[in-house]
Design an enzyme around this catalytic site. Structure first.
Site, short mmCIF file in Angstrom:
data_model
loop_
_atom_site.label_atom_id
_atom_site.label_comp_id
_atom_site.label_asym_id
_atom_site.label_seq_id
_atom_site.Cartn_x
_atom_site.Cartn_y
_atom_site.Cartn_z
N TYR A 48 69.24 -20.31 -1.07
CA TYR A 48 69.88 -19.13 -1.69
C TYR A 48 71.25 -18.81 -1.11
O TYR A 48 71.91 -17.88 -1.59
CB TYR A 48 68.96 -17.91 -1.56
CG TYR A 48 67.64 -18.10 -2.28
CD1 TYR A 48 67.58 -18.10 -3.67
CD2 TYR A 48 66.45 -18.33 -1.57
CE1 TYR A 48 66.38 -18.30 -4.34
CE2 TYR A 48 65.25 -18.53 -2.23
CZ TYR A 48 65.22 -18.51 -3.61
OH TYR A 48 64.04 -18.71 -4.27
N HIS A 125 69.89 -17.04 -11.98
CA HIS A 125 69.17 -17.56 -10.82
C HIS A 125 70.18 -18.21 -9.90
O HIS A 125 71.00 -19.02 -10.36
CB HIS A 125 68.10 -18.58 -11.22
CG HIS A 125 67.11 -18.00 -12.18
ND1 HIS A 125 66.16 -17.10 -11.78
CD2 HIS A 125 66.98 -18.14 -13.51
CE1 HIS A 125 65.46 -16.72 -12.83
NE2 HIS A 125 65.95 -17.33 -13.90
C1 DHK Z 1 65.03 -16.17 -6.95
C2 DHK Z 1 63.72 -16.08 -6.56
O1 DHK Z 1 63.34 -15.14 -5.71
C3 DHK Z 1 62.72 -17.06 -7.00
O2 DHK Z 1 61.44 -16.51 -7.11
C4 DHK Z 1 63.10 -17.75 -8.31
C5 DHK Z 1 65.48 -17.12 -8.00
C6 DHK Z 1 64.53 -18.25 -8.22
C7 DHK Z 1 66.92 -17.54 -7.77
O3 DHK Z 1 67.21 -18.73 -7.72
O4 DHK Z 1 67.77 -16.66 -7.65
O5 DHK Z 1 62.22 -18.80 -8.56
#
Ligand code: DHK
Length: 170
Positions: A48, A125
C-alpha cells in the site's frame, strides 16, 4: 471550466432564458475510505506504500481545488457508519470517490447504499487487486461505479477526482 461552459452554452436552447451569469458553486466530492485505511503507511507498505491517510486526503483536496471542487472526507472501520454517511450524501454531494477496502469483496449492503445518492462513483484501489489473491478479484462495487482505478498507488485518488470533475463538468 471555460471549455465545458462554452460547450454548454453552444448547445443551449436559445428560447430558454439564462437566469444567472454566475455559476452556482458545485456540490462537494465525498471521499470515502473503508476499513483499515486509517493504517495507511503502516500496514504492508510493500503493498500500500508509505503515504498516510492524511496524505491521501491532502492529495484529494489539492486535486479537487484545482478543479474548483471541495471535499468532504470520511474514513471509518464501521460499515453502518459508512452506510449512514452515504445515505446523508443524497442531494448534498456531486460525486463519490471510494476506496471500500475489504468491503469491496464482501458487502452487498455497501453497494446497495451507494446507489442512494444517485451520483457518479469512482472506485479506487491503491494496490492492483487483480494481481493479488483470487478473493480480491471480485468487487460488489464495480457494477455500480462509473469508473474503477486499481494499482496506481495513491495517485489513483487524484485520477479519480479528475475523472469525477470531468463527469460533473467542473
Ligand atoms: C485496500 C484494502 O484494504 C483491501 O482489502 C483491498 C484495497 C484492496 C486497496 O488496494 O486499496 O483488497
Amino acid at each position: 471550466c471555460a471549455e465545458s461552459t462554452s460547450r454548454r452554452s453552444g448547445s443551449r436552447d436559445s428560447r430558454v432564458p439564462v437566469m444567472s451569469t454566475t455559476a452556482s458553486p458545485a456540490l462537494p466530492i465525498l471521499l470515502l475510505n473503508g476499513p483499515n485505511l486509517n493504517t495507511l503507511g503502516v500496514r504492508q507498505p510493500e503493498v500500500y506504500g508509505s503515504d498516510t491517510l492524511d496524505d491521501v486526503v491532502a492529495l484529494v483536496e489539492r486535486t479537487a481545488a484545482e478543479r474548483g471542487l471541495s471535499v468532504i472526507a470520511l474514513q471509518t472501520n464501521h460499515e453502518g457508519e459508512m452506510i449512514d454517511a452515504i445515505h446523508a450524501a443524497r442531494g448534498t454531494v456531486g460525486g463519490i470517490v471510494i476506496n471500500p477496502g475489504g468491503w469491496t469483496h464482501t458487502s452487498v449492503a455497501l453497494a446497495d447504499a451507494l446507489v442512494v445518492p444517485e451520483v457518479p462513483i469512482i472506485e479506487v484501489h491503491i494496490s492492483n487487486v487483480h494481481a493479488r489473491e483470487a478473493f480480491r478479484h471480485h468487487s460488489y462495487i464495480s457494477p455500480i461505479a462509473a469508473g474503477v482505478i486499481a494499482g496506481c498507488g495513491i495517485d489513483g485518488y487524484a485520477f479519480a477526482v479528475h475523472r469525477l470533475a470531468r463527469l460533473l463538468g467542473a
